[in-house]
Write a protein that holds these residues in place. Sequence first.
Motif, short mmCIF file in Angstrom:
data_model
loop_
_atom_site.label_atom_id
_atom_site.label_comp_id
_atom_site.label_asym_id
_atom_site.label_seq_id
_atom_site.Cartn_x
_atom_site.Cartn_y
_atom_site.Cartn_z
N MET A 63 -17.06 1.23 -10.10
CA MET A 63 -16.93 -0.19 -9.80
C MET A 63 -17.31 -0.46 -8.34
O MET A 63 -18.02 -1.40 -8.02
CB MET A 63 -15.50 -0.66 -10.05
CG MET A 63 -15.07 -0.65 -11.49
SD MET A 63 -13.31 -1.15 -11.67
CE MET A 63 -13.03 -0.81 -13.39
N GLY A 64 -16.82 0.43 -7.48
CA GLY A 64 -17.14 0.29 -6.06
C GLY A 64 -18.62 0.44 -5.79
O GLY A 64 -19.20 -0.26 -4.96
N PRO A 107 0.81 -1.22 0.00
CA PRO A 107 0.00 0.00 0.00
C PRO A 107 0.84 1.26 0.00
O PRO A 107 1.92 1.32 0.60
CB PRO A 107 -0.81 -0.12 1.30
CG PRO A 107 0.00 -1.03 2.17
CD PRO A 107 0.66 -2.00 1.25
N THR A 108 0.35 2.26 -0.69
CA THR A 108 0.97 3.58 -0.69
C THR A 108 0.30 4.45 0.37
O THR A 108 -0.93 4.62 0.32
CB THR A 108 0.81 4.24 -2.07
OG1 THR A 108 1.42 3.41 -3.06
CG2 THR A 108 1.45 5.62 -2.09
N PRO A 109 1.05 4.98 1.32
CA PRO A 109 0.44 5.78 2.39
C PRO A 109 -0.42 6.91 1.83
O PRO A 109 0.01 7.64 0.92
CB PRO A 109 1.66 6.34 3.15
CG PRO A 109 2.73 5.32 2.91
CD PRO A 109 2.52 4.84 1.50
N GLY A 110 -1.63 7.01 2.34
CA GLY A 110 -2.53 8.08 1.92
C GLY A 110 -3.33 7.79 0.68
O GLY A 110 -4.22 8.57 0.32
N GLU A 111 -3.04 6.69 0.01
CA GLU A 111 -3.75 6.35 -1.23
C GLU A 111 -5.08 5.70 -0.89
O GLU A 111 -5.15 4.78 -0.07
CB GLU A 111 -2.91 5.42 -2.09
CG GLU A 111 -3.50 5.12 -3.46
CD GLU A 111 -2.56 4.28 -4.31
OE1 GLU A 111 -2.08 4.80 -5.34
OE2 GLU A 111 -2.29 3.13 -3.93
N SER A 112 -6.15 6.14 -1.52
CA SER A 112 -7.48 5.58 -1.26
C SER A 112 -7.66 4.26 -2.01
O SER A 112 -6.90 3.93 -2.93
CB SER A 112 -8.56 6.56 -1.70
OG SER A 112 -8.61 6.64 -3.13
N THR A 113 -8.68 3.54 -1.61
CA THR A 113 -9.02 2.29 -2.32
C THR A 113 -9.38 2.58 -3.76
O THR A 113 -9.02 1.82 -4.67
CB THR A 113 -10.19 1.59 -1.61
OG1 THR A 113 -9.78 1.22 -0.29
CG2 THR A 113 -10.60 0.33 -2.36
N HIS A 114 -10.07 3.68 -4.01
CA HIS A 114 -10.44 4.05 -5.38
C HIS A 114 -9.18 4.29 -6.22
O HIS A 114 -9.08 3.82 -7.37
CB HIS A 114 -11.30 5.32 -5.38
CG HIS A 114 -12.55 5.22 -4.57
ND1 HIS A 114 -13.53 4.29 -4.83
CD2 HIS A 114 -12.96 5.94 -3.49
CE1 HIS A 114 -14.51 4.44 -3.95
NE2 HIS A 114 -14.19 5.44 -3.14
N SER A 163 -9.63 5.32 -14.77
CA SER A 163 -9.66 6.58 -14.02
C SER A 163 -10.20 6.32 -12.62
O SER A 163 -10.85 5.31 -12.36
CB SER A 163 -10.54 7.60 -14.73
OG SER A 163 -11.90 7.21 -14.67
N THR A 164 -9.96 7.27 -11.73
CA THR A 164 -10.48 7.15 -10.37
C THR A 164 -12.00 7.15 -10.37
O THR A 164 -12.63 6.42 -9.59
CB THR A 164 -9.96 8.31 -9.49
OG1 THR A 164 -8.52 8.30 -9.50
CG2 THR A 164 -10.43 8.15 -8.04
N ASP A 165 -12.60 7.92 -11.25
CA ASP A 165 -14.07 7.93 -11.33
C ASP A 165 -14.61 6.57 -11.75
O ASP A 165 -15.63 6.11 -11.23
CB ASP A 165 -14.54 9.00 -12.32
CG ASP A 165 -14.43 10.41 -11.76
OD1 ASP A 165 -14.32 10.54 -10.51
OD2 ASP A 165 -14.44 11.37 -12.55
N ALA A 214 -6.11 3.15 -5.59
CA ALA A 214 -5.36 1.90 -5.73
C ALA A 214 -5.98 1.01 -6.79
O ALA A 214 -5.27 0.39 -7.60
CB ALA A 214 -5.31 1.17 -4.38
N LEU A 215 -7.32 0.94 -6.81
CA LEU A 215 -8.01 0.13 -7.81
C LEU A 215 -7.82 0.70 -9.21
O LEU A 215 -7.60 -0.04 -10.17
CB LEU A 215 -9.50 0.04 -7.47
CG LEU A 215 -10.36 -0.78 -8.44
CD1 LEU A 215 -9.90 -2.24 -8.46
CD2 LEU A 215 -11.84 -0.70 -8.04
#
Length: 233
Positions: A73-74, A49-56, A66-68, A58-59
Motif C-alpha cells: 500500500m505504501g 503510537p506504540t514505541p518502536g512500531e513502524s508505519t507499515h 499483513s505487514t507485506d 501500524a497500518l
Amino acid sequence: MKVEICSDVVCPFCYIGKRKFENALKDFAHRDEVEVVWHSFQLDPNFQPTPGESTHEALAKKKGVSTDEARNMGAYVTKAAAEVGLHYDFDRTIPANTFLAHQLIHLGAHHGRQDATKERLMAAYYLEGQNVGDLETLVKLGAEVGLDATEIREALKAGMYANAVRLDEYQAQQINVRGVPFFVFEDKYAVSGAQPSELFAEVLEKVYDEFKPAKPAPVLVADGPACGPEGCD
C-alpha cells in the motif's frame, strides 16, 4: 476568493493533493486574489503510537492485513507522490498522533505562517522521518518557519489552540466531510480527494468567474462640464 482545505498532516494523499492544487494555482491568472485556509482533520484522533512500531506495522494492524500488504500500500502511494515531485519514505516515517501538530498550524496561522507551517510538518513527516507528535520536534520545526520557539512550547503545553482544532473537526462533520483532502471553494463548491491539477484549474476558473469581485467605480476627484443622456451641463 477563499479556498478552505481540510486535511491531516499524516494523510499521504493530503500532501499529494496539496501539490496538485498548488500546481493549478501557480498557473491561475488570479492567484493573488486567492486566500487558502487550512483546517484541521485527524484521520484517527484516538491513535496512540506504540514505541518502536513502524508505519507499515501500524497500518497493517489498523487495516487487518499483513505487514507485506501494508508495504505494498505504501509503495502504491509512494509512486503517486513521486509523480508530483514528493519522495515519500515510509521506512523512516514515525507513527504519530497529530493533535499537537494541528495546534502548531493554528499558531502559524495566527502569525500569517499557516501554509509554511503546514508544508514544513508534512515534509518533516513524509520526507525526513521526523516525529510530528513530539513536542520538542514541533518546537524546532515551527522555529524553522519563523515562529518563536518559546511561544510554540508554551502554546502547545497549555493547549491554547486545542479548541480551534476541535472546532475545525466539528465543522468538517457538519458539512459531511468523510475523507481528506477536502477542498471547499467560496463555501459553495467542494472537491474531494487528490484530484488532477487540471480539475483544480477548472474549478478555480469556474468559481472565480461566478464570484469575482465587482469592479469598483472610480473615485471622482474632479467634476466639470460634461454631457449625459439628458444633455450637456
